[in-house]
Design an enzyme around this catalytic site. Structure first.
Site, PDB file in Angstrom:
ATOM      1  N   GLU A  27      21.136 -23.522 122.211  1.00  0.00           N
ATOM      2  CA  GLU A  27      19.690 -23.767 122.193  1.00  0.00           C
ATOM      3  C   GLU A  27      19.399 -25.169 121.670  1.00  0.00           C
ATOM      4  O   GLU A  27      18.517 -25.864 122.187  1.00  0.00           O
ATOM      5  CB  GLU A  27      18.983 -22.745 121.299  1.00  0.00           C
ATOM      6  CG  GLU A  27      19.020 -21.343 121.834  1.00  0.00           C
ATOM      7  CD  GLU A  27      18.387 -20.341 120.886  1.00  0.00           C
ATOM      8  OE1 GLU A  27      17.484 -19.627 121.353  1.00  0.00           O
ATOM      9  OE2 GLU A  27      18.793 -20.276 119.703  1.00  0.00           O
ATOM     10  N   TYR A  59     -10.148 -31.640 120.313  1.00  0.00           N
ATOM     11  CA  TYR A  59      -9.008 -30.851 120.771  1.00  0.00           C
ATOM     12  C   TYR A  59      -7.978 -31.675 121.523  1.00  0.00           C
ATOM     13  O   TYR A  59      -6.812 -31.298 121.574  1.00  0.00           O
ATOM     14  CB  TYR A  59      -9.427 -29.607 121.561  1.00  0.00           C
ATOM     15  CG  TYR A  59     -10.476 -29.811 122.604  1.00  0.00           C
ATOM     16  CD1 TYR A  59     -10.158 -30.296 123.852  1.00  0.00           C
ATOM     17  CD2 TYR A  59     -11.798 -29.475 122.344  1.00  0.00           C
ATOM     18  CE1 TYR A  59     -11.126 -30.464 124.822  1.00  0.00           C
ATOM     19  CE2 TYR A  59     -12.781 -29.632 123.302  1.00  0.00           C
ATOM     20  CZ  TYR A  59     -12.444 -30.132 124.545  1.00  0.00           C
ATOM     21  OH  TYR A  59     -13.405 -30.299 125.494  1.00  0.00           O
ATOM     22  N   GLU A  79       9.134 -18.639 113.337  1.00  0.00           N
ATOM     23  CA  GLU A  79       8.230 -18.493 112.190  1.00  0.00           C
ATOM     24  C   GLU A  79       8.016 -19.832 111.491  1.00  0.00           C
ATOM     25  O   GLU A  79       6.898 -20.162 111.083  1.00  0.00           O
ATOM     26  CB  GLU A  79       8.793 -17.464 111.201  1.00  0.00           C
ATOM     27  CG  GLU A  79       8.804 -16.042 111.718  1.00  0.00           C
ATOM     28  CD  GLU A  79      10.004 -15.657 112.588  1.00  0.00           C
ATOM     29  OE1 GLU A  79      10.171 -14.452 112.842  1.00  0.00           O
ATOM     30  OE2 GLU A  79      10.769 -16.550 113.029  1.00  0.00           O
ATOM     31  N   LYS A 104       8.482 -18.220 123.542  1.00  0.00           N
ATOM     32  CA  LYS A 104       9.843 -18.659 123.879  1.00  0.00           C
ATOM     33  C   LYS A 104      10.322 -17.812 125.066  1.00  0.00           C
ATOM     34  O   LYS A 104      11.129 -16.900 124.919  1.00  0.00           O
ATOM     35  CB  LYS A 104      10.756 -18.489 122.666  1.00  0.00           C
ATOM     36  CG  LYS A 104      12.125 -19.088 122.810  1.00  0.00           C
ATOM     37  CD  LYS A 104      12.911 -18.946 121.501  1.00  0.00           C
ATOM     38  CE  LYS A 104      14.288 -19.519 121.630  1.00  0.00           C
ATOM     39  NZ  LYS A 104      15.058 -19.358 120.376  1.00  0.00           N
TER      40      LYS A 104
END
Length: 126
Positions: A27, A59, A79, A104
């Site tokens: 990864e 934004y 997290e 993901k």
């Protein structure tokens, strides 16, 4: 009776980038697609009253800052990435709370699936 005002929300959804987060070596080496949904809670009435961008969250600028974190230093856990993204949102003094979801969809689970997500909600400290 307390003020039961429901906060206004500004959302940026589907902000996508190729990044290198994850606990596995492949990864980190190959990277994969991640996307972010950020929902900010704030009072937009002052901006609306004066039609004034400086009294709300820009934004487009927020999206640039979130993208920089998403493509920045890799982390092991979604997290941790969520927390870093929430910190970016809460750095704006107008933002009362932020809900961040990191997607993901290319995670290697060994079974068919649509998406893996982690969602957090953080409020400005009183």
């Amino acid at each position: 009776m307390t003020d039961a005002r429901v906060p206004d929300r500004i959302a940026v959804r589907g902000l996508t980038a190729h990044a290198h987060h994850g606990v596995h070596g492949f990864e980190r080496e190959n990277g994969q697609t991640f996307s972010v949904d950020a929902v900010l809670e704030l009072d937009t009435a002052p901006a609306a009253a004066g039609d004034d961008l400086t009294r709300t969250v820009d934004y487009a600028e927020l999206a640039q800052r979130l993208h920089a974190v998403l493509t920045g230093d890799p982390v092991d856990l979604l997290e941790t990435l969520c927390q870093r993204l929430a910190d970016v949102c809460l750095a704006d003094p107008l933002v009362e709370a932020a809900e961040i979801t990191v997607h993901k969809p290319e995670a290697d689970l060994g079974v068919p699936f649509d998406d893996v997500t982690v969602t957090i909600r953080r409020e400005r400290a009183p």
